[in-house]
Design a protein around this motif. Structure first.
Motif, PDB file in Angstrom:
ATOM      1  N   GLY A   1      38.610  32.165  40.132  1.00 10.59           N
ATOM      2  CA  GLY A   1      37.157  32.156  39.962  1.00 10.59           C
ATOM      3  C   GLY A   1      36.476  30.950  40.561  1.00 10.59           C
ATOM      4  O   GLY A   1      35.428  30.525  40.079  1.00 10.59           O
ATOM      5  N   ILE A   2      37.039  30.378  41.628  1.00 12.03           N
ATOM      6  CA  ILE A   2      36.428  29.193  42.227  1.00 12.03           C
ATOM      7  C   ILE A   2      35.850  29.460  43.606  1.00 12.03           C
ATOM      8  O   ILE A   2      35.418  28.532  44.276  1.00 12.03           O
ATOM      9  N   LEU A   3      35.837  30.718  44.037  1.00 17.22           N
ATOM     10  CA  LEU A   3      35.213  31.059  45.318  1.00 17.22           C
ATOM     11  C   LEU A   3      33.752  31.394  45.092  1.00 17.22           C
ATOM     12  O   LEU A   3      33.419  32.135  44.176  1.00 17.22           O
ATOM     13  N   SER A   4      32.876  30.838  45.934  1.00 15.79           N
ATOM     14  CA  SER A   4      31.464  31.217  45.870  1.00 15.79           C
ATOM     15  C   SER A   4      31.340  32.516  46.644  1.00 15.79           C
ATOM     16  O   SER A   4      31.752  32.596  47.710  1.00 15.79           O
ATOM     17  N   GLY A   5      30.781  33.525  46.166  1.00 22.32           N
ATOM     18  CA  GLY A   5      30.772  34.820  46.843  1.00 22.32           C
ATOM     19  C   GLY A   5      29.893  34.866  48.070  1.00 22.32           C
ATOM     20  O   GLY A   5      29.449  35.929  48.456  1.00 22.32           O
ATOM     21  N   ASP A   6      29.632  33.746  48.729  1.00 22.06           N
ATOM     22  CA  ASP A   6      28.728  33.688  49.874  1.00 22.06           C
ATOM     23  C   ASP A   6      29.355  34.352  51.100  1.00 22.06           C
ATOM     24  O   ASP A   6      30.332  33.862  51.638  1.00 22.06           O
TER      25      ASP A   6
END
Length: 127
Positions: A107-112
């Protein structure tokens, strides 16, 4: 971007104690929330992986794969990537894609979507 790394044994132990593990075929990610700003990372390659040449090569490949992922990471976390024996035989694009999946699971990826220029695929279109 500059790598902010974990250096001291007590920093690694904090992550191992407090962090949540996520595993893949070639590596394990242990991620813990941190009080420091940004993301700090450490890489661990044991003697089971091979001799010093093999271990250092595995560590360099993991660091480079992490650099491609760095712009997409969000939050304040301390991460430790632990290599498994099979990483010595893994292709670079496999290491990149596994690292991306582990970060996603943690859960540490920014969904950009703008950050997804390189998604662990090999250059030149080869598989």
């Amino acid at each position: 971007m500059d790598l902010c790394t974990l250096k001291k044994n007590k920093e690694f132990n904090f992550v191992y104690r407090r962090g949540k593990p996520a595993g893949s075929r070639d590596m394990t990610l242990v991620a813990a929330k941190s009080r420091y700003g940004g993301v700090r990372v450490g890489f661990s390659v044991s003697k089971k992986v091979g001799n010093s040449v093999v271990r250092n090569r595995a560590r360099r490949r993991m660091k480079e794969a992490y650099r491609t992922l760095l712009p997409e990471l969000k939050g304040n976390h301390s991460l430790v990537f632990v290599a498994r024996e099979s990483i010595a035989r893994a292709e670079f694009h496999e290491i990149c894609s596994q690292m991306r999946k582990l970060a996603q699971r943690a859960g540490i990826l920014s969904g950009d979507p703008a950050c997804r220029a390189f998604q662990g695929k090999p250059v030149g279109g080869k598989k």
